[in-house]
Design an enzyme around this catalytic site. Structure first.
Site, PDB file in Angstrom:
ATOM      1  N   HIS A  72       0.709  -1.153   0.008  1.00  0.00           N
ATOM      2  CA  HIS A  72      -0.076  -0.094  -0.040  1.00  0.00           C
ATOM      3  C   HIS A  72       0.824   1.347   0.107  1.00  0.00           C
ATOM      4  O   HIS A  72       0.335   2.503  -0.387  1.00  0.00           O
ATOM      5  CB  HIS A  72      -0.963  -0.012   1.273  1.00  0.00           C
ATOM      6  CG  HIS A  72      -2.212  -0.963   1.001  1.00  0.00           C
ATOM      7  ND1 HIS A  72      -3.123  -0.844   1.830  1.00  0.00           N
ATOM      8  CD2 HIS A  72      -2.335  -2.037   0.188  1.00  0.00           C
ATOM      9  CE1 HIS A  72      -4.060  -1.859   1.545  1.00  0.00           C
ATOM     10  NE2 HIS A  72      -3.590  -2.325   0.397  1.00  0.00           N
ATOM     11  N   VAL A  76       2.584   3.442  -4.247  1.00  0.00           N
ATOM     12  CA  VAL A  76       1.963   4.449  -4.683  1.00  0.00           C
ATOM     13  C   VAL A  76       2.950   5.645  -4.861  1.00  0.00           C
ATOM     14  O   VAL A  76       3.438   6.439  -4.030  1.00  0.00           O
ATOM     15  CB  VAL A  76       0.846   5.098  -3.826  1.00  0.00           C
ATOM     16  CG1 VAL A  76       0.083   6.236  -4.118  1.00  0.00           C
ATOM     17  CG2 VAL A  76      -0.107   3.912  -3.399  1.00  0.00           C
ATOM     18  N   ASP A  80       8.024   5.912   0.557  1.00  0.00           N
ATOM     19  CA  ASP A  80       8.391   6.847   1.532  1.00  0.00           C
ATOM     20  C   ASP A  80       7.485   6.874   2.686  1.00  0.00           C
ATOM     21  O   ASP A  80       7.615   8.150   3.155  1.00  0.00           O
ATOM     22  CB  ASP A  80       8.258   8.276   0.917  1.00  0.00           C
ATOM     23  CG  ASP A  80       7.092   8.631   0.223  1.00  0.00           C
ATOM     24  OD1 ASP A  80       5.959   7.858   0.495  1.00  0.00           O
ATOM     25  OD2 ASP A  80       6.945   9.950  -0.151  1.00  0.00           O
ATOM     26  N   THR A 249      -2.216 -23.635   5.875  1.00  0.00           N
ATOM     27  CA  THR A 249      -0.912 -23.001   6.534  1.00  0.00           C
ATOM     28  C   THR A 249      -1.428 -21.557   6.555  1.00  0.00           C
ATOM     29  O   THR A 249      -0.822 -20.758   5.745  1.00  0.00           O
ATOM     30  CB  THR A 249       0.576 -23.209   5.851  1.00  0.00           C
ATOM     31  OG1 THR A 249       0.134 -23.028   4.335  1.00  0.00           O
ATOM     32  CG2 THR A 249       0.677 -24.505   6.066  1.00  0.00           C
TER      33      THR A 249
END
Length: 329
Positions: A72, A76, A80, A249
């Protein structure tokens, strides 16, 4: 030694030196290096790893959260830590997007940051903590050496998040295009989606495959379990209703995911498409058979993702708190 042999020797030497220089130059292009904090905070990576271990011990369901964070944020525009900013989190919560489910887990990054700050104040970026915790939070998967030296952005990117992250209902063409823009090829995309081997999928994301009619492509044996875990056509937003991505699992990154989706047990539309699209199916089948191949491609793709347009040098800042940009004086 003859003149021809000597010339050939110098030619080989020149090629070797040029290759070494080119490799070093490539490494320096984005400003990231291995063990960036070796002089300024040599224990940084050990602290992060230990904090991830402690957090997992307390909160078992964090396994997929670490990987979700890197997807996420790094996908984009830049890796940072912009998605950690409060303004981003508030915007996403107001939008009530499917992606909001993962936002509560960013608080774990704050916990790690506090531990690192106690040892080395103002040195280690939230962006590096986010990336390294994603690596260290992978249970059962490969160890991935990652370069560091990222700095933190000052601007929220909540308003453009949906333009970069493919949705779980997107076509495979859109998924491949979005990742290709970051330099991740088709086998890399197939490997990254193998992260769906870990964790769980909330019912709100998959009830459209169960109600009002069951998606006919789903494995009938798996449908029974999905209906049991998601009994309501409109899930209660306050209830935590979910289906484990891999019942065998559920907390381990392995190639069971590929065997499951080939057996029509994928929970999301994108899982089904991955197993049936002619561009991705050959890699799905190969990863289902060879876990080493899956791990190799997964490591390569995570590395590319983690180095997506980072801020380095004097760009950005080192935040004091991961959810708030530093005040400029």
């Amino acid at each position: 030694m003859g003149s021809k042999t000597l010339c050939f020797f110098f030619f080989l030497f020149f090629v070797a030196v040029s290759f070494k220089y080119a490799s070093a130059h490539d490494e320096e292009d984005n400003g990231l290096v291995m063990n960036f904090y070796k002089d300024t905070c040599p224990q940084a990576e050990d602290i992060i790893k230990e904090q991830v271990r402690l957090l997992y011990k307390r909160h078992k369901n964090t396994a997929f959260s670490w990987l979700r964070n890197i997807f996420h944020d790094c996908a984009v525009q830049s890796c940072d830590a912009s998605l950690l900013l409060d303004s981003t989190r508030r915007t996403l919560s107001e939008k009530e997007t499917d992606r909001s489910f993962g936002l509560r887990n960013f608080r774990y990054i704050e916990t790690i940051k506090e531990a690192v700050e106690r040892e080395c104040p103002g040195v280690v970026s939230c962006a590096d903590i986010l990336v390294l915790s994603a690596r260290d939070g992978i249970l059962g998967g490969p160890y991935i050496p990652l370069r560091t030296g990222r700095r933190d952005g000052r601007k929220s990117r909540a308003d453009i998040l949906e333009n970069y992250l493919p949705d779980h209902n997107e076509s495979m063409s859109v998924v491949l295009e979005r990742f290709a823009a970051m330099g991740i090829d088709t086998p890399g995309v197939v490997a990254l989606l193998g992260a769906h081997s870990v964790g769980r999928t909330h019912c709100v994301k998959l009830v459209h495959r169960l109600y009002p009619q069951v998606d006919p492509v789903l494995n009938p044996g798996h449908v029974e379990h999905m209906l049991y875990k998601c009994p309501d056509e409109i899930p209660d937003p306050k209830a935590v209703q979910y289906v484990r991505n891999d019942r065998g699992t559920p907390m381990i990154l392995d190639n069971n995911y590929y065997r499951n989706i080939l057996d029509n047990k994928g929970l999301l539309i994108v899982d089904h498409q991955l197993a049936t699209d002619k561009r991705t199916k050959p890699y799905v089948k190969k990863m289902a058979k060879k876990q080493d191949y899956f791990f190799k491609e997964f490591s390569r793709a995570i590395t590319i993702l983690s180095e997506n347009n980072p801020l380095t040098g004097t760009k950005g800042e080192i935040r004091k708190q991961c959810n708030v940009a530093n005040k400029l004086h």
